[in-house]
Design a protein around this motif. Structure first.
Motif, PDB file in Angstrom:
ATOM      1  N   GLU A 127     -32.578 -48.781 -38.135  1.00 26.82           N
ATOM      2  CA  GLU A 127     -31.661 -48.118 -39.051  1.00 26.82           C
ATOM      3  C   GLU A 127     -30.270 -48.749 -38.931  1.00 26.82           C
ATOM      4  OE1 GLU A 127     -29.980 -43.718 -40.273  1.00 26.82           O
ATOM      5  OE2 GLU A 127     -30.819 -43.992 -38.293  1.00 26.82           O
TER       6      GLU A 127
ATOM      7  N   LEU B 236     -29.022 -41.339 -31.587  1.00 23.21           N
ATOM      8  CA  LEU B 236     -30.051 -42.339 -31.352  1.00 23.21           C
ATOM      9  C   LEU B 236     -29.573 -43.707 -31.818  1.00 23.21           C
ATOM     10  CD1 LEU B 236     -33.247 -40.416 -32.535  1.00 23.21           C
ATOM     11  CD2 LEU B 236     -32.419 -40.741 -30.194  1.00 23.21           C
TER      12      LEU B 236
ATOM     13  N   SER C 255     -26.307 -40.920 -41.129  1.00 21.61           N
ATOM     14  CA  SER C 255     -27.507 -41.455 -40.502  1.00 21.61           C
ATOM     15  C   SER C 255     -28.717 -40.639 -40.944  1.00 21.61           C
ATOM     16  CB  SER C 255     -27.365 -41.383 -38.978  1.00 21.61           C
ATOM     17  OG  SER C 255     -28.550 -41.796 -38.357  1.00 21.61           O
ATOM     18  N   LYS C 256     -29.834 -41.307 -41.164  1.00 19.50           N
ATOM     19  CA  LYS C 256     -31.064 -40.601 -41.541  1.00 19.50           C
ATOM     20  C   LYS C 256     -31.704 -39.909 -40.335  1.00 19.50           C
ATOM     21  CE  LYS C 256     -32.139 -43.705 -45.394  1.00 19.50           C
ATOM     22  NZ  LYS C 256     -31.227 -43.047 -46.253  1.00 19.50           N
ATOM     23  N   SER C 257     -31.375 -40.365 -39.146  1.00 25.15           N
ATOM     24  CA  SER C 257     -31.929 -39.775 -37.930  1.00 25.15           C
ATOM     25  C   SER C 257     -30.793 -39.151 -37.118  1.00 25.15           C
ATOM     26  CB  SER C 257     -32.651 -40.848 -37.108  1.00 25.15           C
ATOM     27  OG  SER C 257     -31.757 -41.880 -36.744  1.00 25.15           O
ATOM     28  N   ASP C 258     -31.105 -38.694 -35.937  1.00 28.52           N
ATOM     29  CA  ASP C 258     -30.101 -38.126 -35.034  1.00 28.52           C
ATOM     30  C   ASP C 258     -29.033 -39.176 -34.774  1.00 28.52           C
ATOM     31  OD1 ASP C 258     -28.685 -37.445 -32.631  1.00 28.52           O
ATOM     32  OD2 ASP C 258     -30.333 -36.157 -32.029  1.00 28.52           O
TER      33      ASP C 258
ATOM     34  N   ASN D   5     -31.148 -46.524 -33.144  1.00 29.27           N
ATOM     35  CA  ASN D   5     -32.389 -47.007 -33.727  1.00 29.27           C
ATOM     36  C   ASN D   5     -32.153 -48.359 -34.391  1.00 29.27           C
ATOM     37  OD1 ASN D   5     -34.745 -47.447 -35.146  1.00 29.27           O
ATOM     38  ND2 ASN D   5     -34.795 -45.427 -36.114  1.00 29.27           N
TER      39      ASN D   5
ATOM     40  N   TYR E  42     -26.580 -47.122 -43.724  1.00 30.77           N
ATOM     41  CA  TYR E  42     -26.215 -45.715 -43.753  1.00 30.77           C
ATOM     42  C   TYR E  42     -25.656 -45.376 -45.122  1.00 30.77           C
ATOM     43  CZ  TYR E  42     -26.320 -46.888 -38.828  1.00 30.77           C
ATOM     44  OH  TYR E  42     -26.691 -47.364 -37.606  1.00 30.77           O
TER      45      TYR E  42
ATOM     46  N   ASP F 164     -24.948 -37.276 -38.565  1.00 31.78           N
ATOM     47  CA  ASP F 164     -26.236 -36.924 -39.144  1.00 31.78           C
ATOM     48  C   ASP F 164     -26.085 -35.631 -39.941  1.00 31.78           C
ATOM     49  OD1 ASP F 164     -26.529 -34.687 -37.311  1.00 31.78           O
ATOM     50  OD2 ASP F 164     -27.246 -36.102 -35.810  1.00 31.78           O
TER      51      ASP F 164
END
Length: 182
Positions: free
Chosen positions: A18, A13, A7-10, A15, A21, A56
């Motif tokens: 998003e 989360l 994941s590009k974020s936490d 999102n 992946y 992440d």
């Protein structure tokens, strides 16, 4: 070993922006690596599941001891950025993974009849020469024998609720995703 979704974020989360992946291959090289791989896979399902089980980069960094990593197929972060024409971004991603895995990181090349792979491979060779990162040749494998392509295609249709006649359905662009000999 396992192909992980990053994941590009936490990872905790959810999102809605998003849903794509990047892939990363992780292999255990010892007992510590096996324990860390087991933790990462468990965490991806328990804490990180959003459309797919994912982790992440911070979680990966915290549980990287004893693991070998490979850049994965063209859905891996580094080859994906190369294919998209973002070589600087691919280079930054490589530096990130080298910082975590040091000599246990490999750039993964594949040739299965997809034009994008040739573009990715050219960039991976360039990065390998520039940073001294070893290359490894692999094959994305979704079924055992070449003749299993049609059965796999039907299974994809069943999984996605489509028929083989549907024009707008998930279909692989190559028939070379079988277990090949060296």
């Amino acid at each position: 070993g396992c192909e992980m979704y990053i994941s590009k974020s936490d990872m905790k989360l959810k999102n809605s922006n998003e849903k794509f992946y990047n892939h990363l291959i992780l292999l255990a090289k010892n007992d510590t690596g096996y324990q860390n791989l087991s933790k990462l896979v468990s965490m991806s399902y328990i804490d990180g599941f959003y459309y797919k089980p994912r982790i992440d980069k911070n979680t990966l960094k915290d549980h990287s001891e004893g693991l070998v990593a490979m850049s994965a197929c063209i859905k891996g972060e580094i080859p994906y950025e190369i294919v998209k024409g973002r070589f600087d971004s691919a280079e930054e991603s490589l530096k990130f993974y080298l910082d975590i895995f040091k000599d246990d990181f490999y750039l993964e090349m594949q040739v299965q009849g997809m034009e994008e792979q040739l573009t990715a491979n050219d960039g991976l060779i360039e990065l390998s020469k520039k940073y001294g990162v070893p290359l490894t040749a692999t094959n994305d494998c979704h079924y055992l024998l070449k003749e299993d392509y049609e059965a796999h295609d039907v299974l994809l249709c069943i999984q996605t609720g489509k028929t083989v006649e549907d024009k707008d359905r998930l279909k692989f662009s190559t028939k070379d995703l079988y277990f090949r000999s060296q």
